[in-house]
Design a protein around this motif. Structure first.
Motif, short mmCIF file in Angstrom:
data_model
loop_
_atom_site.label_atom_id
_atom_site.label_comp_id
_atom_site.label_asym_id
_atom_site.label_seq_id
_atom_site.Cartn_x
_atom_site.Cartn_y
_atom_site.Cartn_z
N GLY A 66 0.83 -1.19 0.00
CA GLY A 66 0.00 0.00 0.00
C GLY A 66 0.86 1.25 0.00
O GLY A 66 2.07 1.20 -0.21
N VAL A 67 0.23 2.37 0.25
CA VAL A 67 0.95 3.65 0.31
C VAL A 67 0.43 4.44 1.49
O VAL A 67 -0.76 4.37 1.82
N ASP A 68 1.30 5.17 2.14
CA ASP A 68 0.92 6.02 3.26
C ASP A 68 0.29 7.29 2.71
O ASP A 68 0.98 8.23 2.31
N LEU A 69 -1.04 7.31 2.68
CA LEU A 69 -1.76 8.42 2.06
C LEU A 69 -1.69 9.69 2.88
O LEU A 69 -1.95 10.79 2.35
N VAL A 83 7.61 3.51 -5.14
CA VAL A 83 7.78 4.90 -5.57
C VAL A 83 6.67 5.34 -6.51
O VAL A 83 6.30 6.52 -6.55
N LEU A 84 6.11 4.41 -7.28
CA LEU A 84 5.04 4.76 -8.20
C LEU A 84 3.81 5.23 -7.43
O LEU A 84 3.23 6.29 -7.73
N LEU A 85 3.41 4.47 -6.42
CA LEU A 85 2.24 4.85 -5.63
C LEU A 85 2.51 6.10 -4.80
O LEU A 85 1.61 6.93 -4.61
N GLU A 86 3.73 6.25 -4.31
CA GLU A 86 4.06 7.44 -3.53
C GLU A 86 3.91 8.70 -4.38
O GLU A 86 3.36 9.71 -3.93
N ALA A 87 4.40 8.64 -5.62
CA ALA A 87 4.26 9.79 -6.51
C ALA A 87 2.80 10.06 -6.83
O ALA A 87 2.33 11.20 -6.77
N MET A 88 2.04 9.00 -7.15
CA MET A 88 0.62 9.18 -7.47
C MET A 88 -0.15 9.77 -6.30
O MET A 88 -1.05 10.60 -6.47
N ALA A 119 -3.15 7.13 -13.75
CA ALA A 119 -1.88 6.77 -13.11
C ALA A 119 -0.68 7.27 -13.91
O ALA A 119 0.34 7.66 -13.34
N GLY A 120 -0.78 7.21 -15.25
CA GLY A 120 0.34 7.62 -16.07
C GLY A 120 0.47 6.76 -17.30
O GLY A 120 -0.53 6.25 -17.83
N ALA A 138 -5.58 15.84 -9.27
CA ALA A 138 -6.56 15.35 -8.30
C ALA A 138 -7.04 13.95 -8.67
O ALA A 138 -7.27 13.10 -7.79
N ALA A 139 -7.18 13.67 -9.97
CA ALA A 139 -7.59 12.33 -10.41
C ALA A 139 -6.49 11.31 -10.13
O ALA A 139 -6.77 10.16 -9.76
N THR A 140 -5.24 11.72 -10.30
CA THR A 140 -4.13 10.82 -9.99
C THR A 140 -4.11 10.48 -8.51
O THR A 140 -3.91 9.33 -8.12
N ARG A 141 -4.36 11.47 -7.69
CA ARG A 141 -4.43 11.23 -6.25
C ARG A 141 -5.59 10.27 -5.93
O ARG A 141 -5.43 9.34 -5.13
N ARG A 142 -6.74 10.48 -6.52
CA ARG A 142 -7.88 9.59 -6.26
C ARG A 142 -7.57 8.15 -6.67
O ARG A 142 -7.96 7.20 -5.99
N TYR A 143 -6.84 8.00 -7.76
CA TYR A 143 -6.43 6.65 -8.18
C TYR A 143 -5.57 5.99 -7.11
O TYR A 143 -5.76 4.82 -6.77
N ALA A 144 -4.63 6.74 -6.54
CA ALA A 144 -3.73 6.19 -5.53
C ALA A 144 -4.48 5.83 -4.25
O ALA A 144 -4.05 4.92 -3.51
N GLU A 145 -5.58 6.51 -3.99
CA GLU A 145 -6.29 6.29 -2.73
C GLU A 145 -6.88 4.89 -2.60
O GLU A 145 -7.20 4.45 -1.50
N GLN A 146 -7.01 4.17 -3.71
CA GLN A 146 -7.52 2.80 -3.63
C GLN A 146 -6.45 1.84 -3.10
O GLN A 146 -6.75 0.68 -2.80
N PHE A 147 -5.22 2.32 -2.96
CA PHE A 147 -4.12 1.46 -2.52
C PHE A 147 -3.73 1.76 -1.07
O PHE A 147 -2.55 1.92 -0.75
N SER A 148 -4.70 1.86 -0.19
CA SER A 148 -4.37 2.00 1.23
C SER A 148 -3.83 0.66 1.73
O SER A 148 -3.90 -0.35 1.04
N TRP A 149 -3.34 0.65 2.97
CA TRP A 149 -2.78 -0.57 3.54
C TRP A 149 -3.85 -1.48 4.14
O TRP A 149 -3.55 -2.61 4.56
N ASP A 150 -5.10 -1.02 4.20
CA ASP A 150 -6.12 -1.75 4.94
C ASP A 150 -6.31 -3.18 4.43
O ASP A 150 -6.35 -4.14 5.20
#
Length: 400
Positions: free
Chosen positions: A196-199, A308-313, A336-337, A363-375
């Protein structure tokens, strides 16, 4: 449940970015309140401290014990023998780890399960320890331990032996699961649990401030390439792409043995003035880089799941990435890119041109990354560990 987390890929106060992805996953697991852990993170023995000795000098300076993020971490020394290190490392590592594990037991921490990270030599050594202590074992495969090291016959044999013994295995992407099963591992014992990524840490706020702190020229399109300065990461391809992208600048964040060669390459291509080496950065500074740049480029030849991909997104920054291993599972949407059409300097340049021709909404890139939480990953680990421990208590459940 009480876990013993075991890996040579774990941060220390001396090398805080080393294996941080292992620590991050563990921190989120512990935060669930359903598990506790002690960490055994061996480092190679070396007699002399100091920067002049490079990575080994840092290993020598690593404390024998420390506390990181509320977790007790032990760094016992193991011997890495010259010339035969690949073959001998599982055994020297196992000897060291077994002593450290038994010491934890003597101190009153009798763990339920060994949670090992990186298959070779770590997972193989963990299998020896688990057998000696009669403990269940889970091994997480992370990348080159499966897509590179098994090209050597002896490590491959030991990896498959450890896989047969392990109660379960985790891979950080589906592509690695397919590869591990293709090597001969039992598919029913392999679960893909992506990182996941630390959002909260990686967020898009303060872009103007980040660009000012990085002293980025107004209006200049700026790329970032983040990772160890080693051949596998492909920084040379990103530098090479600048020859086709005359109005683009590049930040390189990382340290490693290829720095001199990369600097010379930039000079020989006439792009040295547009390339800035930032050195190794802590995660808070990396957030500044991700937020301030216009795109992250990852040109690796091998990746399991590139954090690093998710961190950037998560910082709102789209990526241009090589189409290898687990990366297409990360870069799976236009928000995502772009995936490179080929892993060359020209391929990097083409992916960057596509990003510029069709700018992504941050903002859309950020929303895409939000599906990758650690939960989901945390819950997946808890479910797996509980199932293994229940099967140990009730043998008839093992094949249920």
């Amino acid at each position: 449940m009480k876990l013993l987390t075991f890996s040579t890929l774990y941060p220390s106060s001396v090398i805080p970015s080393h294996g941080i992805f292992v620590e991050t996953r563990l921190r989120h697991l512990i935060a669930s309140g359903q598990a506790q852990s002690r960490v055994i993170a061996p480092v190679p023995w070396f007699p002399l401290k100091g920067e002049r000795y490079g990575e080994y000098g840092k290993f020598a300076a690593t404390p024998a014990k420390e506390s990181r993020n509320g977790l007790s971490v032990t760094h016992p020394r193991f011997v890495r023998l010259p010339k035969v290190g690949m073959s001998s490392a599982p055994y020297t590592l196992a000897w060291t780890a077994l002593r450290a594990a038994r010491q934890l037991q003597r101190e009153g921490y009798d763990f339920d399960l060994i949670d090992a990270h990186y298959f070779y030599p770590d997972g193989v050594a963990a299998a020896i320890v688990a057998r000696a202590l009669n403990k269940p074992l889970v091994i997480t495969a992370r990348g080159t331990d499966i897509n590179l090291i098994p090209q050597h016959a002896f490590p491959r044999k030991l990896i498959l032996r450890a896989a047969a013994q392990a109660d379960a295995m985790i891979t950080v992407c589906e592509a690695l699961k397919d590869e591990l099963v293709g090597l001969g591992a039992d598919a029913s014992k392999v679960t893909a649990l992506r990182n996941g990524v630390d959002l909260a840490l990686f967020n898009p706020s303060g872009r103007d401030e980040a660009r000012a702190a990085l002293n980025l020229a107004p209006g200049r399109f700026t790329l970032a390439s983040v990772g160890h300065l080693i051949e596998r990461k492909g920084h040379e391809l990103v530098i090479g792409a600048l020859a086709e992208l005359p109005d683009v600048d590049l930040l390189i964040a990382g340290a490693g043995p290829e720095e001199g060669a990369l600097r010379r390459l930039a000079g020989s291509l006439g792009v040295g003035a547009r390339v800035r080496f930032l050195g190794a950065l802590p995660q808070a500074r990396l957030r500044e880089v991700y937020t301030g740049c216009d795109a992250l480029v990852l040109a690796s030849s091998r990746e399991g799941w590139a954090n690093v991909l998710l961190e950037a997104m998560a910082c709102g920054t789209p990526v241009a990435a090589s189409n290898v291993w687990g990366t297409p599972e990360v870069v799976a949407s236009p928000e995502a890119g772009e995936l490179m059409p080929e892993r060359t300097a020209a391929g990097v340049a083409e992916a960057v041109r596509r990003l510029r021709a069709a700018p992504r909404d941050r903002a859309a890139t950020r929303r895409y990354a939000e599906q990758f939480s650690w939960d989901a990953t945390t819950q997946g680990q808890l479910d797996l560990f509980h199932r293994i421990l229940a099967a140990r208590r009730s043998p008839e459940l093992r094949h249920a």
